[in-house]
Motif scaffolding. Structure first.
Motif, mmCIF file in Angstrom:
data_model
loop_
_atom_site.group_PDB
_atom_site.id
_atom_site.type_symbol
_atom_site.label_atom_id
_atom_site.label_comp_id
_atom_site.label_asym_id
_atom_site.label_seq_id
_atom_site.Cartn_x
_atom_site.Cartn_y
_atom_site.Cartn_z
ATOM 1 N N ASP A 196 0.818 -1.221 0.000
ATOM 2 C CA ASP A 196 0.000 0.000 0.000
ATOM 3 C C ASP A 196 0.851 1.270 0.000
ATOM 4 O O ASP A 196 0.330 2.375 -0.127
ATOM 5 C CB ASP A 196 -0.952 0.015 1.192
ATOM 6 C CG ASP A 196 -0.207 0.045 2.526
ATOM 7 O OD1 ASP A 196 1.020 -0.205 2.524
ATOM 8 O OD2 ASP A 196 -0.841 0.306 3.552
ATOM 9 N N LEU A 197 2.173 1.094 0.161
ATOM 10 C CA LEU A 197 3.144 2.209 0.124
ATOM 11 C C LEU A 197 2.936 3.231 1.237
ATOM 12 O O LEU A 197 3.414 4.364 1.139
ATOM 13 C CB LEU A 197 3.103 2.918 -1.235
ATOM 14 C CG LEU A 197 3.403 2.033 -2.457
ATOM 15 C CD1 LEU A 197 3.341 2.849 -3.731
ATOM 16 C CD2 LEU A 197 4.756 1.358 -2.323
ATOM 17 N N VAL A 198 2.238 2.839 2.308
ATOM 18 C CA VAL A 198 2.058 3.732 3.457
ATOM 19 C C VAL A 198 3.185 3.457 4.446
ATOM 20 O O VAL A 198 3.226 2.401 5.080
ATOM 21 C CB VAL A 198 0.683 3.517 4.131
ATOM 22 C CG1 VAL A 198 0.544 4.430 5.352
ATOM 23 C CG2 VAL A 198 -0.431 3.801 3.141
ATOM 24 N N GLY A 199 4.104 4.399 4.567
ATOM 25 C CA GLY A 199 5.257 4.224 5.449
ATOM 26 C C GLY A 199 4.932 4.541 6.891
ATOM 27 O O GLY A 199 3.880 5.113 7.218
ATOM 28 N N THR A 200 5.833 4.175 7.783
ATOM 29 C CA THR A 200 5.591 4.369 9.214
ATOM 30 C C THR A 200 5.721 5.831 9.627
ATOM 31 O O THR A 200 5.127 6.234 10.623
ATOM 32 C CB THR A 200 6.578 3.526 10.042
ATOM 33 O OG1 THR A 200 7.917 3.843 9.647
ATOM 34 C CG2 THR A 200 6.339 2.047 9.835
ATOM 35 N N ARG A 201 6.479 6.621 8.882
ATOM 36 C CA ARG A 201 6.637 8.034 9.252
ATOM 37 C C ARG A 201 5.281 8.739 9.259
ATOM 38 O O ARG A 201 4.947 9.479 10.184
ATOM 39 C CB ARG A 201 7.595 8.730 8.292
ATOM 40 C CG ARG A 201 7.757 10.231 8.575
ATOM 41 C CD ARG A 201 8.690 10.871 7.569
ATOM 42 N NE ARG A 201 10.073 10.488 7.809
ATOM 43 C CZ ARG A 201 10.887 11.117 8.658
ATOM 44 N NH1 ARG A 201 10.444 12.141 9.359
ATOM 45 N NH2 ARG A 201 12.126 10.717 8.802
ATOM 46 N N MET A 202 4.474 8.488 8.200
ATOM 47 C CA MET A 202 3.171 9.127 8.132
ATOM 48 C C MET A 202 2.265 8.642 9.264
ATOM 49 O O MET A 202 1.561 9.430 9.905
ATOM 50 C CB MET A 202 2.512 8.837 6.785
ATOM 51 C CG MET A 202 1.229 9.629 6.544
ATOM 52 S SD MET A 202 0.383 9.156 5.029
ATOM 53 C CE MET A 202 -0.499 7.714 5.579
ATOM 54 N N LEU A 203 2.277 7.335 9.525
ATOM 55 C CA LEU A 203 1.439 6.782 10.591
ATOM 56 C C LEU A 203 1.842 7.350 11.950
ATOM 57 O O LEU A 203 0.985 7.620 12.796
ATOM 58 C CB LEU A 203 1.544 5.254 10.597
ATOM 59 C CG LEU A 203 1.002 4.533 9.353
ATOM 60 C CD1 LEU A 203 1.283 3.043 9.445
ATOM 61 C CD2 LEU A 203 -0.491 4.782 9.180
ATOM 62 N N LEU A 204 3.147 7.521 12.151
ATOM 63 C CA LEU A 204 3.637 8.079 13.414
ATOM 64 C C LEU A 204 3.179 9.527 13.596
ATOM 65 O O LEU A 204 2.680 9.906 14.662
ATOM 66 C CB LEU A 204 5.163 8.013 13.446
ATOM 67 C CG LEU A 204 5.811 6.844 14.185
ATOM 68 C CD1 LEU A 204 7.298 6.799 13.887
ATOM 69 C CD2 LEU A 204 5.600 6.949 15.677
ATOM 70 N N GLU A 205 3.345 10.313 12.558
ATOM 71 C CA GLU A 205 3.031 11.734 12.677
ATOM 72 C C GLU A 205 1.526 11.992 12.784
ATOM 73 O O GLU A 205 1.102 13.002 13.351
ATOM 74 C CB GLU A 205 3.618 12.484 11.472
ATOM 75 C CG GLU A 205 5.145 12.495 11.472
ATOM 76 C CD GLU A 205 5.720 13.201 10.254
ATOM 77 O OE1 GLU A 205 4.932 13.551 9.348
ATOM 78 O OE2 GLU A 205 6.957 13.385 10.213
ATOM 79 N N LEU A 206 0.720 11.065 12.251
ATOM 80 C CA LEU A 206 -0.737 11.238 12.289
ATOM 81 C C LEU A 206 -1.407 10.362 13.349
ATOM 82 O O LEU A 206 -2.629 10.188 13.326
ATOM 83 C CB LEU A 206 -1.332 10.918 10.909
ATOM 84 C CG LEU A 206 -0.889 11.822 9.746
ATOM 85 C CD1 LEU A 206 -1.508 11.345 8.440
ATOM 86 C CD2 LEU A 206 -1.281 13.264 10.020
ATOM 87 N N ALA A 207 -0.618 9.782 14.243
ATOM 88 C CA ALA A 207 -1.162 8.839 15.231
ATOM 89 C C ALA A 207 -2.340 9.429 16.005
ATOM 90 O O ALA A 207 -3.364 8.769 16.231
ATOM 91 C CB ALA A 207 -0.064 8.389 16.187
ATOM 92 N N GLU A 208 -2.201 10.659 16.436
ATOM 93 C CA GLU A 208 -3.248 11.307 17.237
ATOM 94 C C GLU A 208 -4.527 11.477 16.432
ATOM 95 O O GLU A 208 -5.636 11.302 16.938
ATOM 96 C CB GLU A 208 -2.748 12.685 17.715
ATOM 97 C CG GLU A 208 -3.676 13.402 18.666
ATOM 98 C CD GLU A 208 -3.615 12.844 20.088
ATOM 99 O OE1 GLU A 208 -4.690 12.685 20.698
ATOM 100 O OE2 GLU A 208 -2.501 12.545 20.560
#
Length: 597
Positions: free
Chosen positions: A116-128
């Motif tokens: 899906d090309l969704v990296g962990t950086r984006m998930l981390l920054e948008l966690a909230e």
């Protein structure tokens, strides 16, 4: 100017090793002469393939060829391990936004994405922001039992093991799946483990992927029993077993039936069943992807849920064994006294029962790689046969990363550890310009010392030549620091805030003893220690020093640590946490500096 820039860069990555370990290890790997590249590979027709696309297709074809075609006509009867009430079964659970946020914040930065090309950086920054929506997605997936197709698609990385690089069989497939799916797998794994621990469903012989157990607890338990047998004059035989492509061979229908036997049902079982079926994989090399292939069996290597599912699949293997057995995931060994005909026949019967079990559950052993080791001076050294193959007799075997010899001496393990540590030191010396205290210490502690201290409480060297051999690595490392080469060894250690490795091994033994005494391991301390009830002076947790006949028992962990433990202060042994214990231990091991290195 180039030299100065390189020196500054090396200082920077060494200084930031705890916050940016990826940059540190990427740089050090780039300096290594040994590259773990793939191929060129030879296909079935004997043709040599060197392009990434061709090699990817060859590897993918091989990885797909090992899958099990499950025999659904003769499903064996499953032993029910869960004896609780129906309302105590793990049927479902609710995922909260707090659970999701906690897992998202634990993701490692820059971890590669799935298809899906969704990296962990984006998930981390948008966690909230996304935690509530993602929790709702997870709950809907669990309730419906539907798994998104993207979550079943895996990019496979081929990891070289050993042997000829041209043979596809010498590579291990590691699946790279969607990060969001891994988050849900992690939450589900926590629920499964909580259920298994609550009802004590995991066999006591399993030390892999189980809380408060590890390679160290496996090896310590093993050596404790073996040395007791030998010290009492009993010969011992050890059978090291090897499954064929263990994680890739697990049949799905049989796995689901075993999960149900452990009290896993309802929405959870339905979701896992859907997650296992209809999976696809492709091998990716150098940005080139192979064709997709169907996954017919197995639990994905690289997934979060896979290891615990495999542990449950082989959980009942103990029921077929009358000898002693220890496991770390698929690494299995059985052992027992062979001082009588009954003992020998018991081991042989265990092998026959294992073969029957492996055929019923379609988890065959690789008899060519299964080995036997004979211990003890009066060992009858009988032969063992698995199915129709006579097992190979060995004088040494690598067990969970430790070389175990039939004389239980650690010379070969010391030599192997020192050889590997010296290789890394050589790489540092050739390639790193900066020789400051900070850089060399960071490199030594991160890359070199772990080889000298892995499971050190198991193979603690006691012969003078072995002690000097291991200490020599640190001597060499300290001489690499600029400006202190002229100092003697102890002065160099003081300057670098290091302690002798021999003293660090004493410290390590005491820390492990503290963990056993405080119940931090899921193993009874009585296996190792007996309390001293004599009432003599000292703290109230004094240990009894047992008698011994042989050196292998004299220098075993549970025996050699007694005097050091008994000499500690009450304040030290009564600490509540490991970190507090380490602080008090520092002042007692080195009172002149009162500093723990």
């Amino acid at each position: 100017m180039v030299k100065l820039a390189k020196r500054d860069f090396e200082k920077k990555i060494a200084r930031n090793i705890k916050t940016d370990s990826k940059s540190f290890y990427s740089y050090t790997r780039s300096k290594s002469r040994v590259k773990s590249s793939v191929g060129p590979l030879i296909d079935d027709s004997g043709t040599l393939a060197s392009t990434d696309k061709e090699m990817g297709n060859i590897l993918n074809a091989f990885f797909a060829s090992v899958f099990t075609k499950e025999n659904l006509n003769e499903l064996p009867t499953v032993t029910q391990r869960f004896n609780g009430q129906d309302n105590e079964k793990l049927c479902s659970f609710t995922v909260t936004s707090g659970m999701v946020k906690s897992k998202l914040l634990k993701l490692k930065m820059n971890k590669a994405p799935g298809i899906d090309l969704v990296g962990t950086r984006m998930l981390l920054e948008l966690a909230e922001v996304i935690s509530v929506t993602v929790a709702e997605l997870f709950n809907k997936s669990l309730k419906s039992g539907e798994v998104p197709q993207d979550w079943k698609m895996a990019n496979v990385t081929a990891v070289y093991k050993k042997g000829k690089k041209s043979s596809p069989s010498n590579y291990r497939p590691v699946s790279l799946t969607v990060n969001l799916c891994k988050i849900f797998e992690s939450i589900m794994r926590d629920s499964i483990i909580e259920h298994l621990e609550k009802h004590k469903l995991i066999s006591g012989s399993q030390h892999g992927f189980v809380r408060n157990r590890s390679c160290l607890t496996n090896l310590l338990s093993f050596m404790e029993e073996i040395t007791k047998y030998l010290d009492s004059g009993y010969p011992v035989d050890i059978l090291y077993l090897d499954f064929q492509k263990a994680f890739d061979k697990v049949p799905h229908c049989r796995l689901v039936s075993k999960l149900a036997a452990h009290g896993i049902s309802g929405d959870v079982l339905k979701w896992i069943e859907n997650w296992l079926r209809g999976r696809k994989q492709r091998v990716v090399l150098g940005g080139q992807a192979s064709e997709w292939s169907d996954i017919l069996s197995g639990v994905p290597q690289g997934s979060v849920l896979g290891p615990i599912l495999f542990v449950l699949y082989i959980n009942d293997i103990d029921d077929t064994i009358n000898s002693k057995i220890l496991k770390f995931a698929d690494d299995t060994k059985i052992y027992n006294r062979v001082d009588s005909v009954e003992g020998i026949e018991r081991m042989r019967a265990d092998l026959r029962n294992l073969v029957v079990w492996s055929k019923e559950w379609q988890m065959l052993f690789n008899a060519e790689k299964c080995k036997v080791m004979h211990l003890g001076y009066n060992n009858p050294k009988v032969n063992y046969v698995m199915d129709t193959t006579q097992l190979q007799v060995v004088s040494e075997e690598r067990d969970l990363g430790i070389i175990v010899s039939d004389d239980l001496k650690w010379e070969k393990q010391c030599t192997a550890a020192v050889k590997q540590a010296n290789k890394i030191l050589g790489m540092i010396k050739r390639n790193f310009v900066d020789r400051s205290k900070e850089t060399i210490l960071a490199l030594y502690k991160s890359l070199v010392r772990p080889y000298l201290e892995y499971c050190i409480s198991v193979w603690n060297p006691y012969l003078v030549k072995d002690i000097k051999l291991v200490e020599g690595v640190q001597r060499r490392a300290t001489k690499m620091v600029q400006g202190i080469q002229h100092l003697n060894y102890d002065d160099r250690l003081n300057y670098l805030d290091l302690m002798r490795l021999e003293k660090r091994r004493v410290r390590s033994d005491l820390i492990e003893t503290f963990k056993f005494m405080k119940g931090m391991y899921d193993i009874e301390k009585d296996i190792f220690f007996e309390m001293d009830e004599s009432g003599r002076r000292g703290h109230e947790q004094k240990l009894f020093k047992k008698g011994f006949r042989l050196d292998v028992r004299k220098f075993a962990f549970s025996n050699r640590v007694v005097n050091d433990w008994n000499s500690l202060s009450s304040q030290c042994v009564n600490c509540c946490t490991v970190n507090t214990f380490k602080k008090y231990l520092a002042t007692e091991l080195e009172p002149e500096t009162a500093k723990l290195r």
